[in-house]
Design a protein around this motif. Structure first.
Motif, PDB file in Angstrom:
ATOM      1  N   THR A  84       0.748  -1.258  -0.052  1.00 55.29           N
ATOM      2  CA  THR A  84       0.125   0.045  -0.024  1.00 55.29           C
ATOM      3  C   THR A  84       0.713   1.220   0.038  1.00 55.29           C
ATOM      4  N   HIS A  85       2.161   1.182   0.739  1.00 51.35           N
ATOM      5  CA  HIS A  85       3.023   2.268   0.539  1.00 51.35           C
ATOM      6  C   HIS A  85       3.200   2.480  -1.052  1.00 51.35           C
ATOM      7  N   ARG A  86       3.687   1.586  -1.842  1.00 44.86           N
ATOM      8  CA  ARG A  86       3.824   1.905  -3.147  1.00 44.86           C
ATOM      9  C   ARG A  86       2.735   2.212  -4.037  1.00 44.86           C
ATOM     10  N   GLU A  87       1.448   2.016  -3.539  1.00 44.26           N
ATOM     11  CA  GLU A  87       0.323   2.574  -4.100  1.00 44.26           C
ATOM     12  C   GLU A  87       0.415   4.165  -3.791  1.00 44.26           C
ATOM     13  N   ILE A  88       0.523   4.336  -2.760  1.00 47.88           N
ATOM     14  CA  ILE A  88       0.465   5.885  -1.989  1.00 47.88           C
ATOM     15  C   ILE A  88       1.432   6.478  -2.728  1.00 47.88           C
ATOM     16  N   GLN A  89       2.576   6.129  -2.878  1.00 44.47           N
ATOM     17  CA  GLN A  89       3.685   6.850  -3.658  1.00 44.47           C
ATOM     18  C   GLN A  89       3.260   6.973  -5.388  1.00 44.47           C
ATOM     19  N   ARG A  90       2.610   5.845  -5.870  1.00 43.39           N
ATOM     20  CA  ARG A  90       2.353   6.046  -7.269  1.00 43.39           C
ATOM     21  C   ARG A  90       1.284   6.949  -7.442  1.00 43.39           C
TER      22      ARG A  90
END
Length: 100
Positions: A42-48
């Motif tokens: 979910t961190h990756r998606e927040i960053q994206r």
């Protein structure tokens, strides 16, 4: 631009620090396969979504965004709260495992 600045200067650094400092400890405390992997996803998606939003904000002309730009901005702004709610729920669940 204020939302973009908050995301880039407050939220993303917080998530990065949390992942570097808190998650390794959680992984040691909670048995089994890395329990922080869903949080990292979910961190990756927040960053994206933050990158998508920031790029779109940078391209807003002085006259304001056109129809396509507004749709892209909305997509990021609707997606971010949904992912953040999911992420906070994952954290609550994981942290509750450390108190039992």
């Amino acid at each position: 631009r204020a939302v973009r600045d908050f995301l880039q200067n407050e939220l993303i650094p917080h998530e990065t620090e949390e992942q570097a400092t808190a998650y390794p400890g959680l992984a040691r405390i909670i048995p089994g396969k890395d329990p922080t992997e869903p949080l990292i996803q979910t961190h990756r998606e927040i960053q994206r979504l933050t990158r998508l939003f920031a790029r779109r904000v940078e391209r807003i002309p002085t006259a304001g965004p056109d129809g396509m730009a507004r749709r892209e901005l909305r997509r990021a702004l609707y997606g971010l709260p949904a992912v953040l709610i999911l992420h906070f729920g994952q954290e609550e669940e994981l942290f509750s495992l450390t108190t039992h």
